[in-house]
Design an enzyme around this catalytic site. Sequence first.
Site, PDB file in Angstrom:
ATOM      1  N   HIS A   9     -11.528  -4.331   2.088  1.00 31.45           N
ATOM      2  CA  HIS A   9     -11.228  -2.907   1.899  1.00 31.45           C
ATOM      3  C   HIS A   9     -10.316  -2.707   0.698  1.00 31.45           C
ATOM      4  CE1 HIS A   9     -12.587  -1.161   5.936  1.00 31.45           C
ATOM      5  NE2 HIS A   9     -12.918  -2.443   5.975  1.00 31.45           N
ATOM      6  N   ASP A 109      -8.371   5.290   4.385  1.00 30.81           N
ATOM      7  CA  ASP A 109      -9.422   4.519   5.043  1.00 30.81           C
ATOM      8  C   ASP A 109      -9.559   5.003   6.482  1.00 30.81           C
ATOM      9  OD1 ASP A 109     -11.388   2.587   5.182  1.00 30.81           O
ATOM     10  OD2 ASP A 109     -10.129   1.012   4.352  1.00 30.81           O
TER      11      ASP A 109
END
Length: 446
Positions: A9, A109
């Site tokens: 990520h 996120d």
Amino acid sequence: MLPWLAYGHVSPYLELAKRLADRNFQIYLCSTPINLSSIKKRVTQKYSQSIKLIEFHIPSQPDLPDPSFHTTNGLPLHLNSVLKRAMEMASPSVTETIKTLKPDILIYDFEHQQALIEAASLGVPIVQFFIMSASILCNYFKAVLKPDVKIPLSSTNLRATNYWQRKRQEMLRQYTNDQGQSRDSVQPTRKATDTVLVKTFVELEGKYIEYGPKLFGIKIVPTGPLVQKPEEDGEDNKEVMEWLNKKEKSSTVFVSFGTEYFLSREEREEIARGLELSMVNFIWVLRFSIEDKISIEEALPNGFLTRVGDRGLVVEKLVPQARILGHPNVGGFVSHCGWGSTMEAMSFGIPIVAIPMSLDQPGNARLVEEMDVGLEVNRDDNGGLSGEEIAEFIREVMVGENGKKIRVKVGEMKDKIKSEGEEDIDGVVEELIRLHNKNINGESKD
């Protein structure tokens, strides 16, 4: 920017940061020290003034005794929920960071729900950056928002085996309660913003990008593949590159399952059997969780390394994946089909042999086959693999007559990505400016 605590990520968030920095944005990328250490080398002199890495710390937990555990890299899967709880406990630190930096926009996120609520309370406009595919995002919205909606999500239809049907139900249970309603933890995603940035591009997932606003009222803005340039890959492994330089063009298959998923002994044995039977050169990144005390020699079948000799190289540490996939001597990629790896394979024109493990990966593998850029290895009802089939698929995508279509199609995909360059980022910039202007004009109070 607030990515989830995973190398897979943090990396695409950094690549998005670079593209925005090229367009005069000032970026503060926030994470734990162990995650930021994985990308520090990639923040080159060119970006040193426009991209700042901001550390925050999460409370120590009995199961996460020191800061090296504050990442999913190498973390056993059963500790992921502990890491999530620890991150939630760090919300005061994250809130203080937001107050101090006073950003114009927070790009977050999907795991950082508490942070986005706090940012919204401070008047900071928020937008999600979803690093998985648009097809998976639509499937997610369908599951938690409109379970009865009928849409042809063909790329997320898993293979009709009992194994993948069970896996799919496990995934859906993470997002819904026993009554099929969305969990509280996912509700803010829908309420917070009508825009989601998604790591994809129109030629690959145009129909799913269109489904967002039509069916869910969510605007999906593609960012492009966001693949790092091989020369900017921060990992350094001279042994691997020197070994690869000695091989012939397109003769080597790269085998890697990312930083978060670890093969069982049965899976290792069948993959080893497949590589041995394929008779092609290979680089295999074989990783273990931090709890495993096992060597590469112990993990592989007896005599495997001797039998394959110089045809194969098995390594445990991180390798420069972008440089390897971009090397002319690599002709195939055996992958778990994490979305980042899938994007890299297509960007470098490398056919995929898909062996998905969990979460979004089976859907990605279906998309790989749907787009004719690879083949997915079958699993039996117990999740078992066949070494013979792995060998057959490796040879097919690399040198087989029937694999010509795949090699041609993935080459076309590479050319398409290269020719379009950074066009998607211009759309991202326009959307971020729109959200910012909407906020300062007082029109975005949800």
